[in-house]
Write a protein that holds these residues in place. Sequence first.
Motif, PDB file in Angstrom:
ATOM      1  N   LYS A 202       0.809  -1.220   0.000  1.00 26.23           N
ATOM      2  CA  LYS A 202       0.000   0.000   0.000  1.00 26.23           C
ATOM      3  C   LYS A 202       0.844   1.272   0.000  1.00 26.23           C
ATOM      4  O   LYS A 202       0.402   2.330   0.435  1.00 26.23           O
ATOM      5  CB  LYS A 202      -0.940   0.002   1.201  1.00 26.23           C
ATOM      6  CG  LYS A 202      -1.969  -1.122   1.160  1.00 26.23           C
ATOM      7  CD  LYS A 202      -2.910  -1.070   2.359  1.00 26.23           C
ATOM      8  CE  LYS A 202      -3.929  -2.196   2.295  1.00 26.23           C
ATOM      9  NZ  LYS A 202      -4.870  -2.159   3.450  1.00 26.23           N
ATOM     10  N   PRO A 207       3.741   1.064  -7.900  1.00 23.19           N
ATOM     11  CA  PRO A 207       3.768   1.157  -9.369  1.00 23.19           C
ATOM     12  C   PRO A 207       5.178   1.168  -9.953  1.00 23.19           C
ATOM     13  O   PRO A 207       5.419   0.562 -11.004  1.00 23.19           O
ATOM     14  CB  PRO A 207       3.031   2.476  -9.656  1.00 23.19           C
ATOM     15  CG  PRO A 207       3.040   3.230  -8.365  1.00 23.19           C
ATOM     16  CD  PRO A 207       3.011   2.194  -7.307  1.00 23.19           C
ATOM     17  N   ILE A 232      -0.691  -5.808 -14.500  1.00 21.31           N
ATOM     18  CA  ILE A 232      -1.115  -5.305 -13.186  1.00 21.31           C
ATOM     19  C   ILE A 232      -0.865  -3.808 -13.087  1.00 21.31           C
ATOM     20  O   ILE A 232      -1.686  -3.059 -12.546  1.00 21.31           O
ATOM     21  CB  ILE A 232      -0.360  -6.050 -12.072  1.00 21.31           C
ATOM     22  CG1 ILE A 232      -0.691  -7.547 -12.113  1.00 21.31           C
ATOM     23  CG2 ILE A 232      -0.707  -5.469 -10.705  1.00 21.31           C
ATOM     24  CD1 ILE A 232       0.155  -8.390 -11.173  1.00 21.31           C
ATOM     25  N   ARG A 234      -0.804  -1.660 -15.624  1.00 20.22           N
ATOM     26  CA  ARG A 234      -1.764  -0.984 -16.488  1.00 20.22           C
ATOM     27  C   ARG A 234      -3.161  -0.955 -15.863  1.00 20.22           C
ATOM     28  O   ARG A 234      -3.875   0.052 -15.936  1.00 20.22           O
ATOM     29  CB  ARG A 234      -1.820  -1.686 -17.849  1.00 20.22           C
ATOM     30  CG  ARG A 234      -2.722  -0.995 -18.866  1.00 20.22           C
ATOM     31  CD  ARG A 234      -2.732  -1.748 -20.195  1.00 20.22           C
ATOM     32  NE  ARG A 234      -3.330  -3.061 -20.043  1.00 20.22           N
ATOM     33  CZ  ARG A 234      -2.659  -4.200 -20.083  1.00 20.22           C
ATOM     34  NH1 ARG A 234      -1.344  -4.193 -20.239  1.00 20.22           N
ATOM     35  NH2 ARG A 234      -3.282  -5.354 -19.961  1.00 20.22           N
ATOM     36  N   LEU A 235      -3.516  -2.038 -15.198  1.00 22.33           N
ATOM     37  CA  LEU A 235      -4.846  -2.137 -14.610  1.00 22.33           C
ATOM     38  C   LEU A 235      -5.028  -1.188 -13.430  1.00 22.33           C
ATOM     39  O   LEU A 235      -6.082  -0.562 -13.279  1.00 22.33           O
ATOM     40  CB  LEU A 235      -5.096  -3.582 -14.158  1.00 22.33           C
ATOM     41  CG  LEU A 235      -6.451  -3.885 -13.504  1.00 22.33           C
ATOM     42  CD1 LEU A 235      -7.574  -3.672 -14.511  1.00 22.33           C
ATOM     43  CD2 LEU A 235      -6.469  -5.300 -12.947  1.00 22.33           C
ATOM     44  N   ASN A 236      -3.983  -1.067 -12.599  1.00 22.57           N
ATOM     45  CA  ASN A 236      -4.104  -0.282 -11.375  1.00 22.57           C
ATOM     46  C   ASN A 236      -3.531   1.134 -11.474  1.00 22.57           C
ATOM     47  O   ASN A 236      -3.960   2.017 -10.729  1.00 22.57           O
ATOM     48  CB  ASN A 236      -3.399  -1.014 -10.230  1.00 22.57           C
ATOM     49  CG  ASN A 236      -4.081  -2.316  -9.871  1.00 22.57           C
ATOM     50  OD1 ASN A 236      -5.083  -2.331  -9.170  1.00 22.57           O
ATOM     51  ND2 ASN A 236      -3.542  -3.437 -10.361  1.00 22.57           N
ATOM     52  N   TYR A 237      -2.587   1.324 -12.408  1.00 18.60           N
ATOM     53  CA  TYR A 237      -1.950   2.643 -12.530  1.00 18.60           C
ATOM     54  C   TYR A 237      -1.851   3.003 -14.015  1.00 18.60           C
ATOM     55  O   TYR A 237      -0.759   3.029 -14.589  1.00 18.60           O
ATOM     56  CB  TYR A 237      -0.561   2.630 -11.875  1.00 18.60           C
ATOM     57  CG  TYR A 237      -0.573   2.074 -10.462  1.00 18.60           C
ATOM     58  CD1 TYR A 237      -0.910   2.876  -9.379  1.00 18.60           C
ATOM     59  CD2 TYR A 237      -0.255   0.730 -10.222  1.00 18.60           C
ATOM     60  CE1 TYR A 237      -0.934   2.370  -8.082  1.00 18.60           C
ATOM     61  CE2 TYR A 237      -0.278   0.212  -8.935  1.00 18.60           C
ATOM     62  CZ  TYR A 237      -0.625   1.035  -7.876  1.00 18.60           C
ATOM     63  OH  TYR A 237      -0.649   0.531  -6.598  1.00 18.60           O
ATOM     64  N   HIS A 240       0.806   5.581 -15.418  1.00 18.67           N
ATOM     65  CA  HIS A 240       2.229   5.491 -15.091  1.00 18.67           C
ATOM     66  C   HIS A 240       3.076   5.650 -16.353  1.00 18.67           C
ATOM     67  O   HIS A 240       2.791   5.027 -17.378  1.00 18.67           O
ATOM     68  CB  HIS A 240       2.529   4.140 -14.430  1.00 18.67           C
ATOM     69  CG  HIS A 240       3.848   4.121 -13.717  1.00 18.67           C
ATOM     70  ND1 HIS A 240       5.045   3.923 -14.379  1.00 18.67           N
ATOM     71  CD2 HIS A 240       4.163   4.299 -12.405  1.00 18.67           C
ATOM     72  CE1 HIS A 240       6.036   3.970 -13.507  1.00 18.67           C
ATOM     73  NE2 HIS A 240       5.534   4.196 -12.299  1.00 18.67           N
TER      74      HIS A 240
END
Length: 256
Positions: A202, A207, A232, A234-237, A240
């Motif tokens: 967390k 990223p 992962i 691309r999905l969450n950040y 970036h």
Amino acid sequence: MKIFIPILLLLLSGCAALTQDETADWTAERFYTEAKEALEQGNYQTATDLFAKLEARYPYGRYAEQAQLETAYAHYKAEEPAAAIAAAERFIKMHPRHPHVDYAYYIRGLASFTEGEGFFERFAPAASQSDPTSARQAFQYFSELVNRFPKSAYAADALQRMTFLRNNLARYEIQVAEHYLKRGANLAAANRAKYVVENYPKTPSVPDALALMATAYGNMHMEPLAADALRILRLNYPDHPALVRLGRTDSSTNNQ
């Protein structure tokens, strides 16, 4: 010869006066009051000396217990973290059920935290050569405080410091991973980045860790692992910068 006797006696009496302990008839309360006053005035050595004498002469009772606790604080204020930690741990072992034992846990964490501050100032230019031991130990100490005494008056501050420590320890791992990547040690870089994802999930460094994993695995032609890390990321950040740098944007991936 007799005329020198009075002078000799005077000198001897003067020496005796100099070596006489002025605290010989002090009560435990007097010791504590004087030590506390020295502590408040910043005379930490005097304070610790008086607390030590108090405990030696009056080893039992509330003043002795308080002196042990105050000794840890005095060492902390004197910027003697090792002595502060030792004093705090001694109090914890001797008085595990004391109503103020949570303070000993807190001081122990603060002392180790102070030791770790120097690490955070140094690791940026030479991360691979820095030692995060004190910072990790501080996190562990604060964690023990929060877990054992969640309602402690010091728990909130401990949690804030834990967040700071986690974020910076994660950033440290990222800088070490970047150092390895620049030297071509791709497996070491990937492992350090993976450590961040698994142990500091967390933190703001996640990223960057995923991007490093994608890069390092790609350099080693481990495409499935590289693609998984990138997915992962691309999905969450999705914003970036590594997504563009690696030449795999959202649109190009969605078309696959």
